[in-house]
Write a protein that holds these residues in place. Structure first.
Motif, PDB file in Angstrom:
ATOM      1  N   GLY B  57       0.794  -1.228   0.000  1.00  0.00           N
ATOM      2  CA  GLY B  57       0.000   0.000   0.000  1.00  0.00           C
ATOM      3  C   GLY B  57       0.820   1.269   0.000  1.00  0.00           C
ATOM      4  N   LEU B  58       2.146   1.134   0.089  1.00  0.00           N
ATOM      5  CA  LEU B  58       3.010   2.311   0.005  1.00  0.00           C
ATOM      6  C   LEU B  58       3.512   2.442  -1.431  1.00  0.00           C
ATOM      7  N   ASN B  59       3.493   3.648  -1.951  1.00  0.00           N
ATOM      8  CA  ASN B  59       3.969   3.872  -3.318  1.00  0.00           C
ATOM      9  C   ASN B  59       5.065   4.928  -3.331  1.00  0.00           C
ATOM     10  N   GLY B 150       9.158   3.743   4.308  1.00  0.00           N
ATOM     11  CA  GLY B 150       9.335   5.044   3.666  1.00  0.00           C
ATOM     12  C   GLY B 150       9.360   6.167   4.684  1.00  0.00           C
ATOM     13  N   VAL B 152      11.342   8.713   7.471  1.00  0.00           N
ATOM     14  CA  VAL B 152      12.562   9.291   8.037  1.00  0.00           C
ATOM     15  C   VAL B 152      12.326   9.384   9.548  1.00  0.00           C
ATOM     16  N   PRO B 153      13.307   8.929  10.337  1.00  0.00           N
ATOM     17  CA  PRO B 153      13.040   8.761  11.769  1.00  0.00           C
ATOM     18  C   PRO B 153      13.054  10.051  12.585  1.00  0.00           C
TER      19      PRO B 153
ATOM     20  N   MET C   1       9.396  11.710  13.499  1.00  0.00           N
ATOM     21  CA  MET C   1       9.287  10.633  12.519  1.00  0.00           C
ATOM     22  C   MET C   1       8.274  11.028  11.449  1.00  0.00           C
ATOM     23  N   ARG C   2       8.646  10.901  10.190  1.00  0.00           N
ATOM     24  CA  ARG C   2       7.738  11.311   9.106  1.00  0.00           C
ATOM     25  C   ARG C   2       7.750  10.299   7.970  1.00  0.00           C
ATOM     26  N   ARG C   3       6.579  10.067   7.403  1.00  0.00           N
ATOM     27  CA  ARG C   3       6.509   9.208   6.223  1.00  0.00           C
ATOM     28  C   ARG C   3       6.736  10.063   4.996  1.00  0.00           C
ATOM     29  N   ARG C   4       7.612   9.631   4.112  1.00  0.00           N
ATOM     30  CA  ARG C   4       7.979  10.414   2.939  1.00  0.00           C
ATOM     31  C   ARG C   4       7.660   9.662   1.658  1.00  0.00           C
ATOM     32  N   CYS C   5       6.532   8.944   1.647  1.00  0.00           N
ATOM     33  CA  CYS C   5       6.107   8.311   0.398  1.00  0.00           C
ATOM     34  C   CYS C   5       4.587   8.295   0.386  1.00  0.00           C
ATOM     35  N   GLU C   6       4.020   7.950  -0.772  1.00  0.00           N
ATOM     36  CA  GLU C   6       2.567   7.904  -0.863  1.00  0.00           C
ATOM     37  C   GLU C   6       2.039   6.722  -0.060  1.00  0.00           C
ATOM     38  N   ASP C   7       0.893   6.938   0.546  1.00  0.00           N
ATOM     39  CA  ASP C   7       0.317   5.913   1.415  1.00  0.00           C
ATOM     40  C   ASP C   7      -1.161   5.756   1.063  1.00  0.00           C
ATOM     41  N   ASP C   8      -1.474   4.655   0.392  1.00  0.00           N
ATOM     42  CA  ASP C   8      -2.864   4.424  -0.056  1.00  0.00           C
ATOM     43  C   ASP C   8      -3.697   3.685   0.979  1.00  0.00           C
ATOM     44  N   ARG C   9      -3.103   3.392   2.102  1.00  0.00           N
ATOM     45  CA  ARG C   9      -3.794   2.500   3.026  1.00  0.00           C
ATOM     46  C   ARG C   9      -4.861   3.256   3.827  1.00  0.00           C
ATOM     47  N   LEU C  35       4.889   8.268  14.324  1.00  0.00           N
ATOM     48  CA  LEU C  35       4.366   9.214  13.334  1.00  0.00           C
ATOM     49  C   LEU C  35       3.458  10.252  13.991  1.00  0.00           C
TER      50      LEU C  35
END
Lengths: 373, 482, 91
Positions: B57-59, B150, B152-153, C1-9, C35
Motif C-alpha cells: 500500500g506504500l507507493n 518510507g 525518516v526517523p 518521525m515522518r513518512r515520505r512516500c505515498e500511502d494508499d492504506r 508518526l
C-alpha cells in the motif's frame, strides 16, 4: 599446611558447613570446581515450603525455614527471603484425596498445614483461579532469591576466614597419614577431616574413597516471566507437588515444580523439553490466570540428587574415619542450611539436636566397601 | 503442522529457521534437490532485515538495489515448493530436531532430521550517556523504517557509529527527502583508505558505497570521521547530541573539544553481533571470533556444524554481509540435501562450485567490512561508570565493575550478581559489551564464551504458548515421594 | 518521525491511554506512535527513565507495552481498529 577440614563442593550444604565449622574454630578450606552455589543451590526455584518437603524432613525444614527467615543474622548477607503463606491446590476429587492424605501426614510431622475450601483459599490468594476444591494452607512458607546465594555465601565465608578455592575442580582424594589430600587443579589440598558435599556429584566423589552410593540425577526445569504487575502474593503449589509458583518483589514470576528436562551428571541439564515447559506453564496459568498476560523470558534446568530411598546422605562415611558426606536432601535448598549446620555441629563435637542421615542404610554390604584396602 | 497435545509434529526433511538472504537461499537449494522444506520466519515476508519488503500500500519508495534483490528472492520463493510459514516466532529448538513456534492460534512444532539455522544478526550499540533516551534508535532499526515504511526517523537526524550502515542510513534518509544533521564515523578517513583495495575487490558494492557517499557530500552533510557520540541530551526525549574526537582505537581523546549538535533523532550502531542463538542452544561447537561478531559456531566449508544434521549460515552465525549470506545459504542447503541422500556428493560439489567461487571472490570485501564493524575494545573501556549498560534492568558500568570486583569471574555468575542479562532482551543488547568489560580483568575474552543459551529463544507471551487447553490435557507427571 | 512516500492504506483509529489516535492499517504500533510524535512509550522499571522504541526489529524489547491488555512488542504488533494501547511497560 593442613586444614582441620576440607570440604569438596560449594553449594548450600558445603558453604553452610564451612561457615559453622569455621565459626566453631576450625581452619576450613572449601574446594569448588566452578563458582559458589552455581549449580542446584543457585538455580533452584528458591521455594522454602513445607508442602513439597518429604515428611521425614519436616522437622528439619521447619528449623531451616527459621534460619532462612533470619539469614541476615547468621549468614549476614541478603538472599532476598520473603516469608509468606503457602497454598497447595486440588482441582479434582482425586487431587483432593491426595492432598488430604499428604497434608495430614505432613501435619503429623509438625508442619502447620490446614485444609481449607477454595473460597477460603481465594481470600488468602486473590489471584487464584476459580475451581479450587480444596487447598492446603501453611503459614510457614516463602522463598529466597536463589541466584543471590553464591554472592551471600562468598562474602560470609570470606569474613569467617574460610579459604575458598573457586574454579578448582577436585580430581581425586588420597588418604594419607593424619588425613586426606584432595587432589585439585591447583595441587593437593590437605586436611585432617574431609566433607564431600557435591550434590549429584557425591556418587563419583565417594567413588574416590571406594564407596559406591548410587545417586539418581533429577533434571528439574524452571522458567521465569519478565516483571509483571502483582498477580499473586503466596507460594502456590499443587496437590501432587509438581508446581511451585511465586512472584518476587521485583515482579518476576518463577514457574517450577520439578518437570523433567534432559541431562545427566556428566553433561548437566543439556536440554529443556518444550512440551514440559508448556505443560508447566499451563498448570501455572490454570492456578493463577492473570499470568497469561505475562511473557516467559528465561528457562533453565537444575540437577537435584536423589538416593534410593529419597532421604538424605548426611553423616560419617562408613569405614573411613574422619570422612563425611552431606547432600542429596530432597528440596535441599529449603532444608540445607539446618542439615549442614547439624553436620558442622557433629564435626565440632557437639551433640546434634536432631539425628543425621547416615549412609550405611544405602550401601550394599557386599559391594560397598570393597575399595577400602 | 503439529499442535501441542493434538498429535505429532509436522514432519519435513529440512527445517530452515529464518527467511533472510541466507535462509531463503538455503531453503530454495534444498527444495530444488527434491527435499520437503519448511521455512519459518517471524516477519510477514521473506527478505530478512537487509532485503526487507516494503509494506503493502506504500507507493513511490526509491527503487534500490536491495529492494530489487529482495523482490527477486521473494518471487523465487513463491515459485518454489518450499513451505514458507511467515509470522512464526521460534522459541525452542531441541532434539534431532524439533522446532517449536508461536504465531498461529495454537503452539506448533515441526520435526526434521536436518535443521538450517539462519536467524540473522542483531546490532551492537556501545553504550554512552543518554543512549536510552527516546529518539535514540539503532542504525539497523533506521534501515527498517526507511526500507519498509518510507519513513525518516526524525526532523534533524544525527547518524553515528561505525561500518557501512552509516552511509547507507544517511543516504537513505536523504533519498526520502529527510535532513541529516551530521554523520559521525568512529573510523578515521585513513581506516577507510586502508580498506579501499579490499573494498574494490567487489566493484558493484564499492560503487554502491560511493553513490551513498556522493549523495551525502552533495547534500553538504557534515561528516565527522574519527569521532564518536559522547552523550545524548534531552528532557524526556533527545534534543542534543554531543560528539568528540576519538583515537585510532576508538577511545575518546582526552582534553579535546567535544561539541554539540541539535537533533531530535540519533541513529547509532557499532556493527553487528552474531547471536548464534540456535547453534548455542543446541550446544554445537563454538569459537570466539571478533571479526565475525562474537561467539560463532565452528563450521565446515558448507555450513555444517559439529552436530550431525545441524547447519548454520548468514550473519547470525558469523558476520559476512548479505553478499556472502546468499552463497552461504545455498551451500548449507546443498549440504543438507547431500547429507539427506537427495543428491550425490559429486552433484553437490558441481552445484556448489559457483557459490564457492562467489564466496571466495567476496571474502576480502566481506572481511574488510566486518573489520570496520568489529567491536573496538577501547571504546568499551571508555564507557563512563554512570552509564547504563543493561537497558532492561538499568545496570550501570559502575555496578558491573563492582560485581567483578566482588569476584564475578564468568558471565553466568556476573548475571547472578547483577541481574545483567536477566531482562527480556535476554542479553542481546548488553551481552557482547558486558563480556568485553569482564574480559578487561580476566584478559581473555575468548575463554569467557557466552551466556548459556536456552529456550525461550525470544520472550514468549504465555497466552500464545498455552493455546487452547483444558486441565485434563495437562500431562501432569507422577507425584514426588511423600 | 515522518513518512515520505505515498500511502494508499486506510486510516484507522487506535486508543492510546484513552485518546484516539489515527494510524494507517499495516503499520506497527511503534511506527504509528512515532508518526504521531509519541516517542516515550514507558518508563524503565528500575530507574524510571523514559524509554521508546530502539531496534524496531523485535530484539531490544524497549517497546514492550500493554496492548489489548497484555505485554506486546509495539514494533512487531500491527495496529488494528479499536486497539487499546497503554503507554506503560513492565512495572
Amino acid at each position: 599446611m593442613s586444614y582441620d577440614l576440607v570440604i569438596v563442593g560449594g553449594g548450600v550444604h558445603g558453604c553452610t558447613a564451612a561457615l559453622f565449622a569455621a565459626r566453631g574454630g576450625m581452619k576450613v578450606a572449601l574446594v569448588e570446581r566452578g563458582a559458589l552455589a552455581r549449580e542446584a543451590s543457585g538455580v533452584n526455584a528458591g521455594t522454602l515450603t513445607m508442602q513439597m518437603t518429604r515428611v521425614a524432613l519436616i522437622p528439619y525444614a521447619l528449623r531451616a525455614h527459621a534460619m532462612w527467615a533470619n539469614a541476615r543474622e547468621w549468614l549476614g548477607h541478603d538472599v532476598g527471603v520473603v516469608v509468606c503463606d503457602g497454598l497447595s491446590l486440588a482441582f479434582t476429587e482425586q487431587e483432593a484425596q491426595l492432598l488430604s492424605y499428604r497434608a495430614g501426614k505432613r501435619r503429623e510431622a509438625g508442619a502447620p498445614i490446614d485444609l481449607i475450601s477454595g473460597t477460603e483459599a481465594k481470600s488468602i490468594e486473590p489471584g487464584l483461579a476459580d475451581g479450587v476444591l480444596l487447598a492446603g494452607h501453611c503459614r510457614v512458607d516463602g522463598f529466597a532469591n536463589a541466584y543471590l546465594t553464591g554472592l551471600a555465601f562468598q562474602r560470609a565465608l570470606r569474613e569467617a576466614g574460610v579459604d575458598v578455592l573457586e574454579y578448582t575442580p577436585a580430581t581425586g582424594i588420597e588418604r594419607e597419614a593424619g588425613g586426606f589430600a584432595v587432589l585439585t587443579s591447583a595441587g593437593p589440598v590437605r586436611g585432617k577431616r574431609l566433607l564431600l558435599a557435591g550434590g549429584v556429584w557425591i556418587e563419583p566423589m565417594l567413588g574416590w574413597l571406594g564407596i559406591r552410593l548410587p545417586i539418581k540425577t533429577l533434571v528439574n526445569q524452571l522458567a521465569v516471566s519478565e516483571r509483571v504487575q502483582p498477580v499473586m502474593r503466596t507460594v502456590v503449589g499443587i496437590a501432587n507437588g509438581l508446581l511451585s509458583l511465586k512472584q518476587y518483589p521485583h515482579g518476576t514470576v518463577v514457574i517450577g515444580g520439578g518437570w523433567q528436562g534432559i541431562g545427566d551428571r556428566e553433561r548437566g541439564g543439556v536440554e529443556l523439553v518444550p512440551e514440559r515447559l508448556i505443560g508447566n506453564a499451563r498448570l501455572a496459568c490454570h492456578a493463577i490466570p492473570a499470568l497469561r498476560a505475562a511473557r516467559m523470558v528465561r528457562a533453565w534446568a537444575g540437577l537435584e540428587a536423589e538416593t534410593a530411598d529419597a532421604l538424605p546422605a548426611v553423616g560419617p562415611v562408613p569405614g573411613i574415619p574422619d570422612a563425611y558426606v552431606c547432600g542429596s536432601v530432597h528440596s535441599g535448598y529449603t532444608s540445607g542450611p539446618y542439615i549442614a549446620r547439624l553436620l558442622a555441629e557433629h564435626l565440632l563435637g557437639k551433640e546434634p539436636s536432631l539425628p543425621l542421615f547416615p549412609i550405611d542404610r544405602l550401601l550394599a554390604p557386599a559391594t560397598g566397601r570393597e575399595g577400602l584396602t | 503442522m503439529g499442535k501441542v497435545n493434538k498429535g505429532a509434529g509436522a514432519i519435513a526433511d529440512v527445517i530452515v529457521a529464518g527467511a533472510g538472504p541466507a535462509g531463503t537461499n538455503a531453503a530454495l537449494a534444498a527444495a530444488a534437490s527434491g527435499l520437503d522444506v519448511v521455512l519459518l520466519d517471524e516477519q510477514d515476508a521473506a527478505g530478512g532485515q537487509v532485503w526487507r519488503k516494503p509494506l503493502d500500500g506504500l507507493n513511490g519508495l526509491p527503487e534500490t538495489a536491495e529492494l530489487k534483490a529482495g523482490n527477486a528472492l521473494r518471487e523465487r520463493l513463491i515459485a518454489s515448493n518450499v513451505r514458507f510459514l511467515p509470522g512464526r516466532r521460534i522459541w525452542s529448538v531441541s532434539g534431532q530436531y524439533r522446532v517449536d513456534v508461536i504465531g498461529a492460534d495454537n503452539p506448533e512444532f515441526f520435526e526434521a532430521p536436518h535443521l538450517i539455522a539462519a536467524t540473522g544478526a542483531h546490532e551492537r550499540v556501545v553504550p554512552f550517556e543518554g543512549w536510552t533516551l527516546p529518539g535514540v534508535i539503532g542504525l539497523a532499526g533506521a534501515t527498517t523504517l526507511i526500507k519498509s515504511g518510507g519513513i525518516v526517523p526524525g526532523n534533524r537526524i544525527v547518524v553515528a557509529g561505525s561500518g557501512p550502515l552509516l552511509t547507507a542510513v544517511a543516504a537513505g534518509i536523504l533519498k526520502l527527502g529527510g535532513t541529516v544533521a551530521a554523520v559521525v564515523d568512529i573510523a578515521p578517513l585513513g581506516a577507510w583508505l586502508k580498506a579501499l583495495p579490499a573494498l574494490a575487490s567487489v566493484p558493484s558494492l564499492l560503487a554502491q558505497g560511493a553513490v551513498w557517499t556522493l549523495a551525502i557530500g552533495r547534500a553538504r552533510v557534515p561528516v565527522y570521521r574519527g569521532h564518536a557520540v559522547v552523550r545524548a541530551l534531552g528532557n524526556g526525549r533527545l534534543e542534543q547530541v554531543v560528539i568528540g574526537p576519538v583515537d585510532a582505537a576508538g577511545a575518546p581523546v582526552a582534553g579535546s573539544d567535544a561539541f554539540t549538535i541539535d537533533a531530535d533523532c540519533l541513529c547509532v550502531g557499532n556493527g553487528l553481533v552474531a547471536g548464534s542463538d540456535i547453534t548455542r542452544c543446541l550446544r554445537a561447537g563454538h569459537t570466539y571470533d571478533r571479526l565475525r561478531g562474537g561467539v560463532v559456531p565452528v563450521l565446515d566449508d558448507a555450513g555444517r556444524t559439529s552436530r550431525a544434521g545441524l547447519y548454520a549460515c548468514g550473519d547470525g552465525y558469523g558476520i559476512r554481509g548479505a553478499a556472502m549470506a546468499e552463497s552461504a545459504g545455498v551451500l548449507a542447503g546443498l549440504a543438507a540435501a547431500c547429507d539427506a541422500g537427495a543428491i550425490s556428493a559429486e552433484e553437490m560439489q558441481r552445484r556448489a562450485a559457483p557459490h564457492r567461487a562467489t564466496f571466495a571472490a567476496r571474502r576480502r570485501f566481506s572481511d574488510a567490512m566486518a573489520g570496520m564493524m568489529a567491536l573496538r575494545p577501547e571504546q568499551v573501556r571508555a564507557i563512563a561508570p554512570e552509564t547504563v549498560v543493561c537497558r532492561c534492568e538499568d545496570i550501570t558500568r559502575g555496578a558491573i565493575d563492582a560485581a567483578i570486583a566482588a569476584g564475578a569471574k564468568d558471565l553466568n555468575q556476573l548475571k547472578h550478581f547483577t541481574r545483567c542479562g536477566m531482562g527480556p532482551c535476554q542479553a542481546r543488547m548488553c551481552g557482547d559489551v558486558v563480556a568485553e568489560l569482564l574480559a578487561i580483568g580476566t584478559g581473555d575474552r575468548a575463554a569467557l564464551g557466552a551466556l548459556t543459551m536456552r529456550p525461550p529463544l525470544r520472550p514468549v507471551p504465555l497466552e500464545a504458548l498455552l493455546g487452547d487447553f483444558s486441565y485434563s490435557d495437562i500431562p501432569i507427571p507422577e507425584p514426588a515421594p511423600l | 518521525m515522518r513518512r515520505r512516500c505515498e500511502d494508499d492504506r486506510e486510516s484507522i483509529t487506535i486508543m492510546v491511554d484513552g485518546r484516539p489516535l489515527v494510524a494507517r492499517a499495516g503499520d506497527s504500533v511503534a511506527v504509528a506512535l512515532g508518526l504521531n510524535d509519541i516517542l516515550k512509550m514507558r518508563s524503565s522499571p528500575a530507574a524510571g527513565a523514559p524509554r521508546g522504541a530502539f531496534c524496531f526489529m523485535g530484539v531490544c524489547q524497549e517497546c514492550a507495552i500493554y496492548i489489548d491488555g497484555a505485554l506486546r512488542q509495539a514494533c512487531l504488533t500491527r495496529v488494528a481498529e479499536g486497539m487499546v494501547v497503554e503507554l506503560r511497560g513492565v512495572p
